[in-house]
Design a protein around this motif. Sequence first.
Motif, PDB file in Angstrom:
ATOM      1  N   VAL A  60       0.874  -1.184   0.000  1.00 61.44           N
ATOM      2  CA  VAL A  60       0.000   0.000   0.000  1.00 61.44           C
ATOM      3  C   VAL A  60       0.907   1.229   0.000  1.00 61.44           C
ATOM      4  O   VAL A  60       0.684   2.187  -0.756  1.00 61.44           O
ATOM      5  CB  VAL A  60      -0.957  -0.002   1.211  1.00 61.44           C
ATOM      6  N   ASN A  61       1.960   1.192   0.791  1.00 56.55           N
ATOM      7  CA  ASN A  61       2.966   2.251   0.724  1.00 56.55           C
ATOM      8  C   ASN A  61       3.558   2.356  -0.678  1.00 56.55           C
ATOM      9  O   ASN A  61       3.688   3.455  -1.217  1.00 56.55           O
ATOM     10  CB  ASN A  61       4.100   1.957   1.720  1.00 56.55           C
ATOM     11  N   GLY A  62       3.895   1.210  -1.242  1.00 58.43           N
ATOM     12  CA  GLY A  62       4.468   1.212  -2.585  1.00 58.43           C
ATOM     13  C   GLY A  62       3.513   1.831  -3.597  1.00 58.43           C
ATOM     14  O   GLY A  62       3.927   2.619  -4.464  1.00 58.43           O
ATOM     15  N   ALA A  63       2.233   1.476  -3.472  1.00 61.21           N
ATOM     16  CA  ALA A  63       1.244   2.004  -4.414  1.00 61.21           C
ATOM     17  C   ALA A  63       1.156   3.528  -4.309  1.00 61.21           C
ATOM     18  O   ALA A  63       1.067   4.234  -5.324  1.00 61.21           O
ATOM     19  CB  ALA A  63      -0.121   1.360  -4.141  1.00 61.21           C
ATOM     20  N   LEU A  64       1.201   4.031  -3.081  1.00 62.63           N
ATOM     21  CA  LEU A  64       1.208   5.493  -2.904  1.00 62.63           C
ATOM     22  C   LEU A  64       2.481   6.098  -3.505  1.00 62.63           C
ATOM     23  O   LEU A  64       2.438   7.138  -4.167  1.00 62.63           O
ATOM     24  CB  LEU A  64       1.116   5.844  -1.411  1.00 62.63           C
ATOM     25  N   ASN A  65       3.609   5.402  -3.291  1.00 65.30           N
ATOM     26  CA  ASN A  65       4.888   5.916  -3.800  1.00 65.30           C
ATOM     27  C   ASN A  65       4.927   6.045  -5.324  1.00 65.30           C
ATOM     28  O   ASN A  65       5.590   6.926  -5.850  1.00 65.30           O
ATOM     29  CB  ASN A  65       6.052   4.994  -3.369  1.00 65.30           C
ATOM     30  N   VAL A  66       4.221   5.134  -6.009  1.00 63.82           N
ATOM     31  CA  VAL A  66       4.303   5.165  -7.473  1.00 63.82           C
ATOM     32  C   VAL A  66       3.123   5.906  -8.105  1.00 63.82           C
ATOM     33  O   VAL A  66       2.957   5.865  -9.328  1.00 63.82           O
ATOM     34  CB  VAL A  66       4.432   3.746  -8.077  1.00 63.82           C
ATOM     35  N   GLY A  67       2.298   6.553  -7.283  1.00 64.65           N
ATOM     36  CA  GLY A  67       1.336   7.466  -7.889  1.00 64.65           C
ATOM     37  C   GLY A  67      -0.142   7.190  -7.708  1.00 64.65           C
ATOM     38  O   GLY A  67      -0.977   7.966  -8.163  1.00 64.65           O
ATOM     39  N   TRP A  68      -0.509   6.100  -7.040  1.00 61.91           N
ATOM     40  CA  TRP A  68      -1.930   5.881  -6.773  1.00 61.91           C
ATOM     41  C   TRP A  68      -2.358   6.771  -5.625  1.00 61.91           C
ATOM     42  O   TRP A  68      -1.606   7.012  -4.690  1.00 61.91           O
ATOM     43  CB  TRP A  68      -2.201   4.404  -6.426  1.00 61.91           C
ATOM     44  N   THR A  69      -3.608   7.243  -5.687  1.00 56.14           N
ATOM     45  CA  THR A  69      -4.142   8.040  -4.583  1.00 56.14           C
ATOM     46  C   THR A  69      -4.743   7.107  -3.517  1.00 56.14           C
ATOM     47  O   THR A  69      -5.037   5.941  -3.792  1.00 56.14           O
ATOM     48  CB  THR A  69      -5.271   8.982  -5.060  1.00 56.14           C
ATOM     49  N   ARG A  70      -4.916   7.666  -2.335  1.00 59.14           N
ATOM     50  CA  ARG A  70      -5.575   6.888  -1.273  1.00 59.14           C
ATOM     51  C   ARG A  70      -6.953   6.427  -1.729  1.00 59.14           C
ATOM     52  O   ARG A  70      -7.366   5.299  -1.467  1.00 59.14           O
ATOM     53  CB  ARG A  70      -5.705   7.742  -0.002  1.00 59.14           C
TER      54      ARG A  70
END
Lengths: 127, 127, 127, 127, 127, 127
Positions: E80-90
């Motif tokens: 979930v951290n990774g997803a935020l890091n690569v540009g997905w929003t919460r």
Amino acid sequence: MNNERYERGLEKLREVDGEMGDKVIEALDAISPDFGRLLIEFPFGDVYSRPQLSLKDRELVTIAALGAMGGCAPQLKVHVNGALNVGWTREEIVESFIQLAVYAGFPAALNALSGAKEVFDERDGND
Amino acid sequence: MNNERYERGLEKLREVDGEMGDKVIEALDAISPDFGRLLIEFPFGDVYSRPQLSLKDRELVTIAALGAMGGCAPQLKVHVNGALNVGWTREEIVESFIQLAVYAGFPAALNALSGAKEVFDERDGND
Amino acid sequence: MNNERYERGLEKLREVDGEMGDKVIEALDAISPDFGRLLIEFPFGDVYSRPQLSLKDRELVTIAALGAMGGCAPQLKVHVNGALNVGWTREEIVESFIQLAVYAGFPAALNALSGAKEVFDERDGND
Amino acid sequence: MNNERYERGLEKLREVDGEMGDKVIEALDAISPDFGRLLIEFPFGDVYSRPQLSLKDRELVTIAALGAMGGCAPQLKVHVNGALNVGWTREEIVESFIQLAVYAGFPAALNALSGAKEVFDERDGND
Amino acid sequence: MNNERYERGLEKLREVDGEMGDKVIEALDAISPDFGRLLIEFPFGDVYSRPQLSLKDRELVTIAALGAMGGCAPQLKVHVNGALNVGWTREEIVESFIQLAVYAGFPAALNALSGAKEVFDERDGND
Amino acid sequence: MNNERYERGLEKLREVDGEMGDKVIEALDAISPDFGRLLIEFPFGDVYSRPQLSLKDRELVTIAALGAMGGCAPQLKVHVNGALNVGWTREEIVESFIQLAVYAGFPAALNALSGAKEVFDERDGND
């Protein structure tokens, strides 16, 4: 270049799976040759070739894992063959699946035994 | 009367799990003593005591199955202990879980390794 | 009345799954028309139609989930078709399943790739 | 001697599964008669015969568990038959699988419903 | 020599997971440094670095797979951290987990949302 | 408007889960109020309120499914409470989980029994 990993992996794949290994790679050629290469390089070139566990023990881990997870009938059959190739007896393979009844339940054990029977029959020319 | 199965199972449970086996049964006393009895009689009295597979091989099947299925942290720890008790080395147990990365994925391997580390630390008095 | 949810869901189902969606609903008519209605109303009428995630991204979530869980070959095939319908390329779908090898293991990836190949072949008229 | 457990188990197996139970045992004869015996003794002789839950409720637990886990199509069909044998209606079985959509997802529910339909068709002579 | 794969993998791991990736590798040092190396080389060096799918799409596949399989709470949080890091929003991550309710059931969705909330809170300094 | 489904669902949720249901919805408010609404509308408003299966039987299906799948400890506890609320006795719930040992394996049964014990202790004021 990862020629070395590929070569080592291919040799190990053939040691374990015999000609069924070649068939898995051939089948992958039609959908993803890259994945065929990764399958040889990582599981067989990197993992199976490590000396920390014997090939025979690795196959027991593999059939136990596949039988417990379920839903992997084709892979289970490949590795029941592999287990026989590296020295397990039919009786020991059957007994490993009986042991799974305790941990993964009777349906998982029944499905694994059913896969084992198909492999034994194929080897006996009864398919 | 199934005294014989119970006695044989209890002996086998202690051979595999040592005092952790007793703790599992004790914990069950508070919720279902009947299930504690069934756990001794069937897995240990009926299955583990069968001669078709060595106790050492049975423990490898067990930790492979538990690690592959996931979601069984307490049972995995009991059987990492069991695997050590029946003769597997720490290195072999770790390697079995590395092998799981291929079949059950890296998260399953990581979780199993994490459970193994807890057991090793407890044995070293580092918990 | 939930006519509105049903109508919105049916439209969304057709947008994603094309005529394969209609076939799923038809098949359900023979066993549980009610479940066919619920399947249109909740997944497609309520969830897929929410604007917080694009339809294209939803299909990637869906094929990743189905491939990782395993045991859902018919649904995986429907949604490989769906993924193609909403704009993913064959190469991207194949690559998503290669990515699954890391998290769900090589057998899950192999089974998903095998399902993808069947869909590609059917689309090419090679079934 | 476990004649008593075996006899009690066989009777219970037949009460639940009818002739399909005999077929499961026969199929096991070809791969592991021992496992056939264990299957009669433990699940049916030890567990199903306990008075703490009615046979009817046990079958509901069983089809719910098999449907939720997935990957057990043959066993699910045996126990959809079993559920009908012990008094559940087709509508109630279908509804139980609809309930599974909430907890195990729509694909699990669809697969279970598909298995139920096969059983119903076989009973109607439509297979 | 696989220095190249290792270097490429380490760079990719840091791109995705930031310092949480380093922590995973550090934790592995205490139980199996070899597995830490394999984790960098294969998933990140071999798979994540392939150009056939964007890093952003790979992370969506990953969180969908982990959420659907369940039982991988630590890995889900890392990604979930990774997803935020690569540009997905919460909002998109939350929506992906809502989508999982359809395919893996409401408990899987609830558990994934619970993991996402922990990550969001940690990022907000609310842990 | 889906006020009607929401109202019916909320009533059903409270009938099954009592105040634990409200807590689940409250917890969701902090991460996704929309999912809280969907959880009330679909599982409880649409499914649980269907007349084809009694609420008591639905809860048996639910605890069997959750126990068999594993990895859903929080949801299992909510529904052990629910099962007690709709009329199952502690003994029957325990027995249902013993039955799971046959189909999902002993670890799944042990984990489910452990969750049941926590609920019973909380109800007795022993937590």
